[in-house]
Motif scaffolding. Structure first.
Motif, PDB file in Angstrom:
ATOM      1  N   LYS A 450      15.161  15.165   1.206  1.00 55.71           N
ATOM      2  CA  LYS A 450      15.676  13.889   1.709  1.00 55.71           C
ATOM      3  C   LYS A 450      15.586  13.823   3.223  1.00 55.71           C
ATOM      4  CE  LYS A 450      19.751  10.874   1.649  1.00 55.71           C
ATOM      5  NZ  LYS A 450      21.154  10.709   1.170  1.00 55.71           N
ATOM      6  N   GLU A 451      15.885  14.920   3.903  1.00 58.50           N
ATOM      7  CA  GLU A 451      15.816  14.946   5.368  1.00 58.50           C
ATOM      8  C   GLU A 451      14.385  14.759   5.849  1.00 58.50           C
ATOM      9  OE1 GLU A 451      19.544  17.871   6.588  1.00 58.50           O
ATOM     10  OE2 GLU A 451      17.631  18.744   5.945  1.00 58.50           O
ATOM     11  N   GLN A 452      13.436  15.368   5.146  1.00 60.84           N
ATOM     12  CA  GLN A 452      12.030  15.189   5.520  1.00 60.84           C
ATOM     13  C   GLN A 452      11.602  13.731   5.366  1.00 60.84           C
ATOM     14  OE1 GLN A 452      10.059  17.947   2.945  1.00 60.84           O
ATOM     15  NE2 GLN A 452      10.341  19.693   4.325  1.00 60.84           N
ATOM     16  N   THR A 453      12.000  13.132   4.253  1.00 58.13           N
ATOM     17  CA  THR A 453      11.659  11.731   4.025  1.00 58.13           C
ATOM     18  C   THR A 453      12.267  10.846   5.103  1.00 58.13           C
ATOM     19  OG1 THR A 453      11.565  12.114   1.643  1.00 58.13           O
ATOM     20  CG2 THR A 453      11.799   9.837   2.373  1.00 58.13           C
ATOM     21  N   ASN A 454      13.538  11.071   5.415  1.00 57.05           N
ATOM     22  CA  ASN A 454      14.206  10.278   6.448  1.00 57.05           C
ATOM     23  C   ASN A 454      13.538  10.459   7.806  1.00 57.05           C
ATOM     24  OD1 ASN A 454      16.033   9.337   4.579  1.00 57.05           O
ATOM     25  ND2 ASN A 454      17.633  10.810   5.107  1.00 57.05           N
ATOM     26  N   ALA A 455      13.123  11.696   8.115  1.00 58.19           N
ATOM     27  CA  ALA A 455      12.486  11.963   9.410  1.00 58.19           C
ATOM     28  C   ALA A 455      11.179  11.201   9.548  1.00 58.19           C
ATOM     29  CB  ALA A 455      12.256  13.461   9.579  1.00 58.19           C
ATOM     30  N   LEU A 456      10.391  11.172   8.472  1.00 60.87           N
ATOM     31  CA  LEU A 456       9.098  10.493   8.538  1.00 60.87           C
ATOM     32  C   LEU A 456       9.240   8.972   8.580  1.00 60.87           C
ATOM     33  CD1 LEU A 456       7.019  12.689   6.061  1.00 60.87           C
ATOM     34  CD2 LEU A 456       6.804  12.586   8.546  1.00 60.87           C
ATOM     35  N   THR A 500      -4.313  15.640  15.495  1.00 61.99           N
ATOM     36  CA  THR A 500      -4.038  14.437  16.264  1.00 61.99           C
ATOM     37  C   THR A 500      -2.539  14.237  16.390  1.00 61.99           C
ATOM     38  OG1 THR A 500      -4.642  12.095  16.492  1.00 61.99           O
ATOM     39  CG2 THR A 500      -4.011  12.845  14.291  1.00 61.99           C
ATOM     40  N   TRP A 501      -2.134  13.177  17.063  1.00 57.84           N
ATOM     41  CA  TRP A 501      -0.759  12.700  17.108  1.00 57.84           C
ATOM     42  C   TRP A 501      -0.733  11.312  16.472  1.00 57.84           C
ATOM     43  CZ3 TRP A 501       3.720  14.951  19.204  1.00 57.84           C
ATOM     44  CH2 TRP A 501       3.550  16.144  19.911  1.00 57.84           C
ATOM     45  N   ALA A 502       0.344  11.008  15.771  1.00 59.96           N
ATOM     46  CA  ALA A 502       0.477   9.687  15.140  1.00 59.96           C
ATOM     47  C   ALA A 502       1.945   9.360  14.959  1.00 59.96           C
ATOM     48  CB  ALA A 502      -0.245   9.652  13.792  1.00 59.96           C
ATOM     49  N   GLY A 503       2.248   8.077  14.920  1.00 58.96           N
ATOM     50  CA  GLY A 503       3.614   7.628  14.681  1.00 58.96           C
ATOM     51  C   GLY A 503       3.987   7.780  13.224  1.00 58.96           C
ATOM     52  N   GLY A 504       5.291   7.753  12.958  1.00 59.22           N
ATOM     53  CA  GLY A 504       5.770   7.908  11.596  1.00 59.22           C
ATOM     54  C   GLY A 504       5.204   6.881  10.641  1.00 59.22           C
ATOM     55  N   ALA A 505       4.987   5.631  11.100  1.00 61.72           N
ATOM     56  CA  ALA A 505       4.459   4.586  10.220  1.00 61.72           C
ATOM     57  C   ALA A 505       3.087   4.959   9.679  1.00 61.72           C
ATOM     58  CB  ALA A 505       4.388   3.257  10.982  1.00 61.72           C
ATOM     59  N   GLU A 506       2.225   5.528  10.538  1.00 65.90           N
ATOM     60  CA  GLU A 506       0.877   5.887  10.097  1.00 65.90           C
ATOM     61  C   GLU A 506       0.881   7.148   9.246  1.00 65.90           C
ATOM     62  OE1 GLU A 506      -2.145   4.706  13.531  1.00 65.90           O
ATOM     63  OE2 GLU A 506      -0.249   5.471  14.308  1.00 65.90           O
ATOM     64  N   VAL A 507       1.746   8.106   9.574  1.00 67.77           N
ATOM     65  CA  VAL A 507       1.842   9.317   8.761  1.00 67.77           C
ATOM     66  C   VAL A 507       2.296   8.944   7.356  1.00 67.77           C
ATOM     67  CG1 VAL A 507       3.008  11.527   8.479  1.00 67.77           C
ATOM     68  CG2 VAL A 507       2.262  10.797  10.756  1.00 67.77           C
ATOM     69  N   ASN A 508       3.289   8.073   7.261  1.00 72.44           N
ATOM     70  CA  ASN A 508       3.751   7.627   5.945  1.00 72.44           C
ATOM     71  C   ASN A 508       2.648   6.928   5.168  1.00 72.44           C
ATOM     72  OD1 ASN A 508       6.551   8.157   5.130  1.00 72.44           O
ATOM     73  ND2 ASN A 508       7.055   7.299   7.120  1.00 72.44           N
ATOM     74  N   LEU A 509       1.865   6.105   5.852  1.00 71.97           N
ATOM     75  CA  LEU A 509       0.784   5.401   5.163  1.00 71.97           C
ATOM     76  C   LEU A 509      -0.254   6.388   4.648  1.00 71.97           C
ATOM     77  CD1 LEU A 509      -0.587   2.745   4.334  1.00 71.97           C
ATOM     78  CD2 LEU A 509      -1.721   2.744   6.565  1.00 71.97           C
ATOM     79  N   ALA A 510      -0.573   7.419   5.438  1.00 73.54           N
ATOM     80  CA  ALA A 510      -1.541   8.419   4.985  1.00 73.54           C
ATOM     81  C   ALA A 510      -1.049   9.115   3.726  1.00 73.54           C
ATOM     82  CB  ALA A 510      -1.795   9.438   6.098  1.00 73.54           C
TER      83      ALA A 510
END
Length: 735
Positions: A450-456, A500-510
């Motif tokens: 749950k913490e990982q999901t919330n962090a992303l 690379t570096w990416a924001g949480g929105a893009e990491v979640n989409l991937a």
């Protein structure tokens, strides 16, 4: 013209295209020979860049790039290499983060990236310094490009050029040294201003027609050859000295001698630096106002002059919107309507020189002041200089990419242009506030599911190792660093790996995209508390935009409809460039010295132009103590907008839209907020309600047409598609 003639014309055009390709190859060979000769001549101990440049038909900056010893040299800086951090693997099917992330795998030799000693050099169009307007409020004076007239960045290639190596992005140092980065700058925060901006009188001038408008008076003036001196003389023979800002609505006088220079920037610098008579001189200071001197920009420059206590500046109305041929009176009406729309929400609104300045000032007046509000007393803290530098280097802006054959057909069956309306306004609901928390790979692996999901899902910025799934046949999802300053491409080949570096929105989409999940390894990250620092500001701007859009559709007077439309575009620019203004760049000092006085150019400066009489140079001064620098907010908005370009949910229609919801191989290009696709029927079916974030069908081109090979090709297809769609709409209305 009938269909047969049109088809024959296309065949002739393809022949011209092939001829151009041949000539281009010859040109490349000639340029290589020229560069070889420049290097040879540059080895002469008395060679000077300003003498080689005109002989070669290049700018001084380009000569210096070929022969670096001819320009000032910056001192070398050591490059520390941090220890490789451990990684945490994320191979995510659609759904929650799996439990096996709780333990990190053993670190590998390639788990970290080298930490650059300095962030990449900023764009040459940055301001001389962070100036202060009116009563001392610091801001960034970067002339804006209206989206309709913007010159986009070169289209991103499908991969990094074979002859070049992608640049390495900086990393956070391992251990305590890196932990110290995750902090805020002491005694530096954004607070509600305790002053009111000073308004400045404006005049509006079309240098093609000579029509000058001040208040409700319109006259025609003789501008001679259109030099800065002639404009100042003509304008102030008519308007009072209290006018401090002259907006050029048409004519672009700074481009009048463009054919004499290899680059527009050189022509602009020559126009600004030309002698000005009548007692005028280049503005050097204005009390506490550090917004002095010219700003050289290839399209929207700012010229500043003074005569005794009188100060004035010449600016382009194109910073706010594409005037599209509107006369000066209509442009003035647009500014009046803009002020009225904003005044309904900000009683102390003042339209400043540019949209970014105005946007920042309006935002500062939404900072909480009510007792008990968390940020009322201390304000929103500014990140450490290290974090600001990291975000500057690793957080890109809009996606610009041209997808070339064989990933798309050589002949396109058609082409639709879909553009997200007022897109950035859709991504200002929540932003990171306060000091960030550093989340290393080991820390992330130790989190619960749950913490990982919330962090992303929280405001965050992650360093990741990415693996594109085997068999992937769609567009890329995550940006990877390409060779060149702040350049990005989007890997899409199955099995390809990159860091690379990416924001949480893009990491979640991937991890959760509609095609297939990507494998993500967490290397490091920054995690912020979620807050709403931009919500009130953007809500008010969206309301102003909506009211002006409505007025543009219903007003009985055509001129007022045009003015309202232009004013709505100005509101869009205020939000768009206001967000960009939060992404603080290193301060750039720009100045000129006469030819022959190269010794006066300071160490570490870069020569950027010469007009034969003067040499223009610039130098980076690092990051200023700007209380309104919040690159973490800009990075979050940009990441969210890039993700929504690929996939977003329209809840009221219960439908998902975006590039990943189009057939594989149908996406031809991305251009900031726009998608170009061959899936014309599907594109035309996407719902549109005129709300921020909705996809508007702006162009529809019947095929077959050749796939664009360059940005110019794409713009040609864009124009043709918009014209065809407008023609269809006119025919439908006639029925």
């Amino acid at each position: 013209m009938d269909s047969k003639q049109f088809t024959a014309g296309l065949a002739d055009l393809r022949g011209v295209r092939d001829d151009i390709k041949g000539l281009r190859r010859e040109l490349e060979q000639a340029e290589q020979d020229r560069d070889r000769r420049i290097r040879l001549l540059g080895s002469f101990d008395k060679a000077k860049a300003d003498r080689l440049a005109p002989a070669a038909g290049l700018s001084v900056a380009e000569v210096v790039a070929l022969v670096p010893r001819l320009g000032p040299q910056a001192p070398a800086a050591a490059v520390p290499t941090p220890a490789a951090p451990p990684v945490a693997a994320v191979s995510q099917p659609v759904g929650a983060v799996p439990p096996d992330l709780r333990r990190a795998p053993e670190p590998t030799a390639a788990a970290g990236t080298e930490l650059a000693a300095a962030v990449p050099a900023p764009p040459t169009d940055d301001p001389a310094e962070a100036p202060v307007d009116g009563d001392g409020q610091e801001h960034t004076d970067v002339p804006e490009q209206p989206p309709a007239a913007a010159a986009p960045a070169p289209a991103a290639p499908a991969g990094p050029p074979a002859a070049e190596h992608p640049r390495e992005l900086p990393s956070i140092p391992a251990g305590e040294a890196g932990d110290r980065w995750a902090a805020v700058t002491a005694n530096l925060a954004s607070k509600h201003p305790n002053f009111t901006q000073q308004s400045r009188q404006m005049a509006f001038l079309d240098t093609d027609t000579g029509v000058l408008v001040h208040r409700d008076q319109s006259v025609r003036v003789d501008l001679g050859t259109g030099s800065a001196g002639e404009i100042l003389t003509a304008v102030y023979a008519v308007v009072p000295a209290s006018v401090e800002r002259i907006y050029i609505t048409g004519g672009d006088p700074w481009h009048r001698d463009a054919d004499r220079f290899p680059f527009l920037r050189d022509a602009v610098a020559a126009w600004l630096n030309a002698p000005v008579h009548g007692g005028w001189s280049v503005e050097s200071s204005r009390g506490r106002d550090r917004m002095a001197g010219h700003l050289v920009h290839h399209r929207n420059p700012v010229g500043r002059w003074q005569r005794g206590d009188q100060h004035t500046e010449i600016r382009s109305a194109g910073e706010w919107f594409d005037t599209a041929g509107a006369d000066p009176a209509t442009v003035r009406d647009a500014f009046v309507l803009l002020w009225k729309a904003l005044h309904r929400h900000w009683s102390d609104v003042v339209l400043m020189g540019s949209p970014s300045q105005t946007g920042r000032d309006l935002w500062s007046r939404t900072i909480p002041t009510k007792a008990g509000s968390r940020w009322a007393e201390g304000g929103y803290p500014v990140m450490s200089e290290e974090i600001r530098g990291l975000l500057h280097a690793t957080a890109g802006q809009g996606r610009t990419e041209l997808v070339a054959p064989p990933r798309v057909p050589e002949q396109l069956p058609g082409l639709a242009e879909l553009d997200r309306t007022f897109a950035y306004a859709k991504h200002t609901w929540a932003s990171g506030v306060g000091a960030p928390r550093r989340v290393t790979a080991a820390t992330f692996a130790a989190m619960s599911e749950k913490e990982q999901t919330n962090a992303l899902f929280a405001p965050s910025h992650w360093q990741i190792r990415v693996t594109v799934p085997d068999g992937w046949n769609h567009v890329g999802i995550l940006p990877a660093p390409a060779a060149g300053d702040r350049a990005w491409y989007y890997p899409a080949e199955g099995g390809q790996q990159f860091v690379t570096w990416a924001g949480g929105a893009e990491v979640n989409l991937a991890l959760r995209n509609p095609v297939a999940p990507w494998r993500i390894e967490i290397l490091d990250g920054l995690l912020w508390e979620s807050g709403t620092p931009l919500r009130d500001w953007s809500t008010k701007l969206k309301d102003a935009w909506s009211s002006l859009q409505a007025l543009a559709g219903i007003h009985a007077d055509e001129r007022q409809r045009t003015a309202a439309h232009l004013a709505s575009r100005a509101v869009r620019s205020i939000l768009l460039y206001g967000i960009g203004g939060f992404a603080q760049r290193p301060r750039i000092t720009t100045a000129s010295v006469p030819v022959g006085r190269e010794a006066d150019i300071p160490a570490g400066a870069q020569i950027i132009g010469s007009d034969g009489a003067n040499i223009t140079w610039q130098r980076s001064n690092g990051f200023s103590r700007d209380p309104y620098a919040h690159p973490e907010w800009a990075a979050g908005v940009w990441s969210g907008a890039r993700a929504a370009l690929l996939s977003t949910r329209m809840r009221e229609d219960n439908v998902s839209v975006g590039a990943l919801h189009l057939p594989a191989g149908s996406v031809v290009a991305f251009r900031t907020d726009a998608i170009y696709t061959t899936a014309t029927e599907q594109a035309a079916s996407w719902p549109y309600h005129g709300q921020p974030g909705d996809y508007l069908l702006k162009g529809l081109l019947r095929g077959p047409v050749a796939a664009p090979a360059t940005e110019d090709d794409l713009m040609g297809l864009q124009a043709a598609g918009r014209a065809q769609l407008a023609q269809q709409a006119a025919q439908g209305a006639a029925r």
